[in-house]
Scaffold this motif. Structure first.
Motif, mmCIF file in Angstrom:
data_model
loop_
_atom_site.group_PDB
_atom_site.id
_atom_site.type_symbol
_atom_site.label_atom_id
_atom_site.label_comp_id
_atom_site.label_asym_id
_atom_site.label_seq_id
_atom_site.Cartn_x
_atom_site.Cartn_y
_atom_site.Cartn_z
ATOM 1 N N GLY B 289 0.843 -1.192 0.000
ATOM 2 C CA GLY B 289 0.000 0.000 0.000
ATOM 3 C C GLY B 289 0.876 1.239 0.000
ATOM 4 O O GLY B 289 2.079 1.157 -0.298
ATOM 5 N N GLN B 290 0.275 2.380 0.339
ATOM 6 C CA GLN B 290 1.069 3.601 0.479
ATOM 7 C C GLN B 290 1.803 3.552 1.819
ATOM 8 O O GLN B 290 1.179 3.573 2.874
ATOM 9 C CB GLN B 290 0.173 4.841 0.442
ATOM 10 N N PRO B 291 3.129 3.506 1.794
ATOM 11 C CA PRO B 291 3.858 3.369 3.066
ATOM 12 C C PRO B 291 3.764 4.624 3.919
ATOM 13 O O PRO B 291 3.732 5.739 3.403
ATOM 14 C CB PRO B 291 5.302 3.126 2.625
ATOM 15 N N VAL B 292 3.689 4.450 5.235
ATOM 16 C CA VAL B 292 3.691 5.577 6.173
ATOM 17 C C VAL B 292 5.020 5.608 6.927
ATOM 18 O O VAL B 292 5.819 6.513 6.746
ATOM 19 C CB VAL B 292 2.500 5.484 7.154
ATOM 20 N N PHE B 293 5.280 4.587 7.746
ATOM 21 C CA PHE B 293 6.584 4.474 8.405
ATOM 22 C C PHE B 293 7.395 3.374 7.728
ATOM 23 O O PHE B 293 6.887 2.279 7.472
ATOM 24 C CB PHE B 293 6.433 4.112 9.889
ATOM 25 N N VAL B 294 8.656 3.677 7.443
ATOM 26 C CA VAL B 294 9.600 2.681 6.920
ATOM 27 C C VAL B 294 10.748 2.689 7.924
ATOM 28 O O VAL B 294 11.531 3.643 7.979
ATOM 29 C CB VAL B 294 10.094 3.055 5.510
ATOM 30 N N MET B 295 10.825 1.653 8.758
ATOM 31 C CA MET B 295 11.759 1.692 9.892
ATOM 32 C C MET B 295 12.740 0.526 9.850
ATOM 33 O O MET B 295 12.348 -0.613 9.589
ATOM 34 C CB MET B 295 10.971 1.657 11.198
ATOM 35 N N TRP B 304 10.847 -2.531 8.265
ATOM 36 C CA TRP B 304 9.435 -2.818 8.517
ATOM 37 C C TRP B 304 8.628 -1.630 7.994
ATOM 38 O O TRP B 304 8.965 -0.475 8.255
ATOM 39 C CB TRP B 304 9.186 -3.027 10.019
ATOM 40 N N VAL B 305 7.531 -1.937 7.285
ATOM 41 C CA VAL B 305 6.737 -0.905 6.634
ATOM 42 C C VAL B 305 5.275 -1.038 7.050
ATOM 43 O O VAL B 305 4.722 -2.150 6.997
ATOM 44 C CB VAL B 305 6.836 -1.035 5.093
ATOM 45 N N ASN B 306 4.653 0.074 7.470
ATOM 46 C CA ASN B 306 3.197 0.069 7.633
ATOM 47 C C ASN B 306 2.579 0.980 6.569
ATOM 48 O O ASN B 306 3.307 1.647 5.813
ATOM 49 C CB ASN B 306 2.774 0.432 9.058
ATOM 50 N N PHE B 307 1.254 0.992 6.484
ATOM 51 C CA PHE B 307 0.607 1.578 5.318
ATOM 52 C C PHE B 307 -0.563 2.480 5.699
ATOM 53 O O PHE B 307 -1.150 2.353 6.774
ATOM 54 C CB PHE B 307 0.118 0.467 4.380
ATOM 55 N N ALA B 308 -0.902 3.368 4.746
ATOM 56 C CA ALA B 308 -2.052 4.256 4.927
ATOM 57 C C ALA B 308 -3.353 3.493 4.659
ATOM 58 O O ALA B 308 -3.348 2.426 4.027
ATOM 59 C CB ALA B 308 -1.920 5.440 3.965
ATOM 60 N N PHE B 309 -4.462 4.030 5.155
ATOM 61 C CA PHE B 309 -5.795 3.537 4.832
ATOM 62 C C PHE B 309 -5.932 3.419 3.317
ATOM 63 O O PHE B 309 -5.448 4.290 2.617
ATOM 64 C CB PHE B 309 -6.839 4.529 5.386
ATOM 65 N N PRO B 310 -6.543 2.404 2.757
ATOM 66 C CA PRO B 310 -7.266 1.295 3.401
ATOM 67 C C PRO B 310 -6.405 0.044 3.624
ATOM 68 O O PRO B 310 -6.951 -1.017 3.881
ATOM 69 C CB PRO B 310 -8.363 0.997 2.379
ATOM 70 N N ASN B 311 -5.076 0.185 3.549
ATOM 71 C CA ASN B 311 -4.184 -0.977 3.704
ATOM 72 C C ASN B 311 -3.505 -1.002 5.068
ATOM 73 O O ASN B 311 -2.428 -1.580 5.225
ATOM 74 C CB ASN B 311 -3.120 -0.953 2.598
ATOM 75 N N ASN B 312 -4.148 -0.361 6.046
ATOM 76 C CA ASN B 312 -3.456 -0.160 7.317
ATOM 77 C C ASN B 312 -3.640 -1.312 8.315
ATOM 78 O O ASN B 312 -3.440 -1.128 9.507
ATOM 79 C CB ASN B 312 -3.852 1.181 7.941
ATOM 80 N N ASP B 313 -3.976 -2.483 7.802
ATOM 81 C CA ASP B 313 -4.045 -3.664 8.680
ATOM 82 C C ASP B 313 -2.793 -4.540 8.534
ATOM 83 O O ASP B 313 -2.736 -5.635 9.083
ATOM 84 C CB ASP B 313 -5.278 -4.511 8.353
ATOM 85 N N LYS B 333 -6.639 -4.004 11.962
ATOM 86 C CA LYS B 333 -6.871 -2.683 11.359
ATOM 87 C C LYS B 333 -6.278 -1.557 12.203
ATOM 88 O O LYS B 333 -6.414 -1.535 13.416
ATOM 89 C CB LYS B 333 -8.376 -2.447 11.183
ATOM 90 N N GLY B 334 -5.637 -0.610 11.520
ATOM 91 C CA GLY B 334 -5.123 0.581 12.197
ATOM 92 C C GLY B 334 -3.725 0.410 12.770
ATOM 93 O O GLY B 334 -3.469 0.849 13.896
ATOM 94 N N VAL B 335 -2.826 -0.202 12.007
ATOM 95 C CA VAL B 335 -1.424 -0.295 12.456
ATOM 96 C C VAL B 335 -0.809 1.097 12.330
ATOM 97 O O VAL B 335 -0.512 1.552 11.231
ATOM 98 C CB VAL B 335 -0.625 -1.307 11.603
ATOM 99 N N LEU B 336 -0.646 1.785 13.470
ATOM 100 C CA LEU B 336 -0.232 3.185 13.421
ATOM 101 C C LEU B 336 1.260 3.402 13.618
ATOM 102 O O LEU B 336 1.826 4.320 13.063
ATOM 103 C CB LEU B 336 -0.958 3.987 14.520
ATOM 104 N N HIS B 337 1.890 2.581 14.454
ATOM 105 C CA HIS B 337 3.283 2.871 14.810
ATOM 106 C C HIS B 337 4.005 1.596 15.217
ATOM 107 O O HIS B 337 3.385 0.650 15.700
ATOM 108 C CB HIS B 337 3.340 3.891 15.962
ATOM 109 N N MET B 338 5.338 1.592 14.981
ATOM 110 C CA MET B 338 6.179 0.484 15.414
ATOM 111 C C MET B 338 7.381 1.073 16.165
ATOM 112 O O MET B 338 7.871 2.142 15.810
ATOM 113 C CB MET B 338 6.729 -0.306 14.218
#
Lengths: 390, 390
Positions: B289-295, B304-313, B333-338
Motif C-alpha cells: 500500500g502507500q507506506p507511512v513508516f519505513v523503519m 518494517w513498513v506500515n501503510f495508509a488507509f485502506p491498507n493499514n491492517d 486494522k489501524g497499524v499506526l506505529h512500530m
C-alpha cells in the motif's frame, strides 16, 4: 513503651526520606574499575559525580563489564574467572560465581537473558542465566585430537548468537542460543594463526579477528556466513613493525566513523584509515605514540586516541572529515581508557598513575570534573546495554 | 492507642514491601500514547508487560515524546501546546505547562538540560529547562515583513543545537544553545516551498526536510553548514503521484541501513532505495500500500513498513541485503506505529482500531504479547534517551 514508640516514630519520620533517594533512573550511571583494589566506583554522568563504591570483586586486572537490558545490573568479568553480578542501583553484589581459573571477557545476549564468559583455563565458553548466574551451557573449545584452546574475542551478535575466536586452534566459532537447551555451534577453520582479540561492527554484521601469528586480519560477514572468513589488510600486523610493541592494541577500541574505520597501527606511531566498502587501507595519520584505543565520538566527527608507555600521558583528538589533528590533551601519566557519554557531549578518562578519573567536554575540550579514584582502568556506562556487541 | 499502634505496625510491616518495588532500572521502560483518552500506558520490554497508566495529559493526537538522559522522565508534546514532564518510574505527572496554542513535536538537547517545542500558533520555538520546565528562550519564527511561520521538523543535533524548518517561510534555522543566555540563530533561506517535516540522520550530520509545495527534498550537511542546503531526489514528492495521497509519510520513519536509505514513495505503493553517498535513488520496491513508516531494525538487516488507509491492517518486512520481501503480517486494522527494542530482537506495534498493543519477535515473526490498550498510537522506549536526534 516510650522507647519503642520513639523508635517507631523515628522510623516513620525518616523512612520516606530514605525512600526518596531510591527513585532514580539508571540511564546515566556507570562503573569504573579500580584494578588494584578489586572494587568498582559507581558514577553518574548528569552531575558528573561518584555515587559510591562496591568492594570484594576479586582480581580486576583487564576486567570488563556488560549491562542488563534494564540498565540496573553490571556483569563483571574478572581475570580470576570470577563472574560478578553487581546491582549498581543498590550498590552491592547481587550474585557471584568463580566459573573458571582464568578468563578474558564476556558478553550478554541480544535478549539479555544469557551472559557468556570466555576462558583461558580451561579453554572454552560458559554461558549463564543472567538472573541467577546458573550455568546454562558449557562449550569446551576442543580442537584437533582433543586439545583445549584458549578463547578470546567473545562478542554477542543479533539472533541471540555469541561469536568468539580460538587462539590455539585458529578458528572462529559461532554459537546460536535461540534454544537455550540446544546450543548450535558452527565452526570456521583455518582463519589464521593465533587470533588474539576481535571486534564486531556496531551493526553486528562483521566480526574481525586480529592475528598475532601472522599479518592481516580475519573478517567474517555474519550476514553471509556461508562465504566463510576472508583475510583483509594483508599488511596489518607484526610483520611491518619498526618499533618494539609495548602493548598490542585493543581491537574493541577500533572506531567506525561513517564509512571509515580508524585502527591503531601495531608498533608504529600511526593510526590507519580503512574504507569499509573495500576493506582497504586508504590513509595513515601520524600520532604522538603507539596507539592503544582509537575511539569514535558517537556522532563519528572525532576520534580520540590514547597511547602505550612511554607516551601514555597524552590524548589526541582527530577530525574524521579533514583527518587533521584537532588538539592534544595531557591528562597525566597512565591514560588507560576512555568512555563517551551516549550522545557524545562528554568523555570520561581513567588516568591510572595519578589516581584520577576525569571528564572532558568534547566540544571545548575543557575539563568538567576530576575525581580521586584508586588506579582506575576500564570505564563502562549503562548505555552499553542498548548497543549490539557491547 | 490500640488502633494507632495497629496502624503503625501495619505501616512498618508493609513499607519494606513497598520499598522493594521501587528498586528498578529504567532502561527497559517505555510509554504508549492513548490518543483518544489523553493518557499514557507505561510498558516494560523484559517481560513485555504493562506497568500502569498515567492520565490527564491533554490532547495527545499526533503526540510524541523524548526522554531525560537518566531514562526516568518522558517529555510529552501534545497537539494542544501542552508540554508534560512525566515520571515514568513513579507513574505520575512531574510538571506540566501549556506553552502555546498548537504545537507539533519537540526535542531534547544533547546534554539533556533543555527541551524545545515547535509551535504552529504562535509560530516559533520555545525552549525550556528540562528540570523545572521554566522557559529559557523564546524564538519567534519571524520572516519577511514581520510575519510568523509555523515551525515543523524540530530535531536536536550535536553541539547542543536544535534545527527546524519554517513551513511558511521556506527556511531552515539552526539554534546553538551552548550558552543558554545567548541563543545563536543561523538561518538558511530559500530551501524550497513549504517544508512539512524533517529528519536528522542517526549520526546527527544530515538534516533533510520534505517539501510539500514542490518536488525534491532539502538537505543540509551540519558538518559543512557554509555550503548551505542543497536539493536532492528531484523526482521525489507530489509531482509524480499516481494515486490520491491518503497520508503524507512521516520523515522520522525513514530507515538508514548501512549505506542505503529506505523512504516511502509519496502516493505510490512503493519504497524507494537511496544511496547515501550520492543521494540518488538506486531502486524501488513494490509494497502492499502507500507506506507511512519505513523503519530499520537496529542492526539494519530488515526494514518494517506500515501503510495508509485502506491498507493499514498490514506490516511488511523487507530484507535490506536482497531487497526481497521476507514476510507480510496482519496485526489488525489501524497499524499506526512500530518501535524496535534497542538491540532489535522484538518490535512493539500499535493497532488502533482493535485497541491492541502487540509485540513481535523480529527473527521468527511470532507474536510474543498482545495487550488491550485504548486507541494506541505512538510508542516510545527510554533507549531513545541515548540516541542523537530522538
Amino acid at each position: 513503651m516510650r522507647m519503642r514508640l520513639f523508635t517507631i516514630i523515628f522510623l516513620l519520620t525518616f523512612s520516606p526520606l530514605l525512600n526518596a533517594t531510591e527513585w532514580r533512573g539508571t540511564g546515566d550511571l556507570g562503573v569504573v574499575v579500580e584494578r588494584a583494589d578489586g572494587s568498582l566506583q559507581v558514577i553518574e554522568t548528569t552531575g558528573n559525580t561518584i555515587l559510591g563504591r562496591i568492594e570484594g570483586l576479586g582480581d580486576l586486572s583487564h576486567a570488563s563489564a556488560v549491562f542488563s537490558r534494564d540498565e540496573r545490573f553490571a556483569y563483571l568479568f574478572g581475570r580470576d574467572g570470577g563472574l560478578t553480578k553487581v546491582d549498581i542501583l543498590q550498590r552491592k553484589v547481587a550474585a557471584r560465581v568463580v566459573q573458571s581459573g582464568n578468563s578474558i571477557g564476556g558478553a550478554i545476549s541480544q535478549d539479555g537473558r544469557l551472559v557468556a564468559v570466555s576462558n583461558y583455563e580451561p579453554g572454552g565458553v560458559r554461558i549463564f542465566d543472567a538472573v541467577s548466574l546458573e550455568m546454562v551451557a558449557d562449550i569446551p573449545a576442543t580442537y584437533g585430537d582433543g586439545k583445549q584452546s584458549k578463547v578470546v574475542g567473545l562478542v554477542d551478535a543479533p539472533g541471540n548468537r555469541f561469536v568468539f575466536s580460538l587462539w590455539d586452534a585458529g578458528e572462529i566459532w559461532m554459537v546460536d542460543m535461540s534454544d537455550q537447551a540446544k546450543p548450535v555451534v558452527r565452526k570456521f577453520m583455518d582463519i589464521g594463526l593465533q587470533p588474539y582479540d576481535a571486534l564486531i561492527t556496531p551493526d553486528g554484521r562483521y566480526y574481525i579477528a586480529g592475528l598475532y601469528g601472522e599479518d592481516g586480519l580475519a573478517l567474517l560477514d555474519l550476514w553471509n556466513p556461508d562465504k566463510g572468513p576472508r583475510r583483509i589488510l594483508a599488511d596489518y600486523g607484526k610483520g611491518e613493525q619498526k618499533l618494539p610493541v609495548y602493548k598490542m592494541p585493543h581491537l574493541e577500541g577500533w572506531a567506525i566513523a561513517g564509512k571509515r574505520l580508524f585502527i591503531p597501527a601495531v608498533g608504529q606511531h600511526q593510526v590507519l584509515v580503512v574504507d569499509t566498502d573495500s576493506w582497504q587501507e586508504v590513509g595513515r595519520l601520524d600520532v604522538h605514540g603507539q596507539p592503544v584505543f582509537v575511539m569514535a565520538r558517537p556522532d563519528g566527527r572525532q576520534v580520540w586516541v590514547n597511547f602505550a608507555f612511554p607516551n601514555n600521558d597524552t590524548l589526541q583528538i582527530i577530525d574524521t572529515q579533514s583527518l587533521e589533528l584537532i588538539t592534544t590533551l595531557k591528562p597525566g601519566k597512565g591514560v588507560l581508557h576512555m568512555e563517551f557519554e551516549p550522545r557524545g557531549e562528554e568523555v570520561w578518562v581513567s588516568v591510572r598513575d595519578i589516581d584520577r578519573l576525569q571528564v572532558y567536554d568534547t566540544d571545548t575540550f575543557s575539563r568538567r570534573a576530576d575525581w580521586p579514584v584508586l588506579k582506575p582502568s576500564g570505564i563502562f556506562l549503562t548505555s552499553r546495554a542498548h548497543q549490539i556487541g557491547l
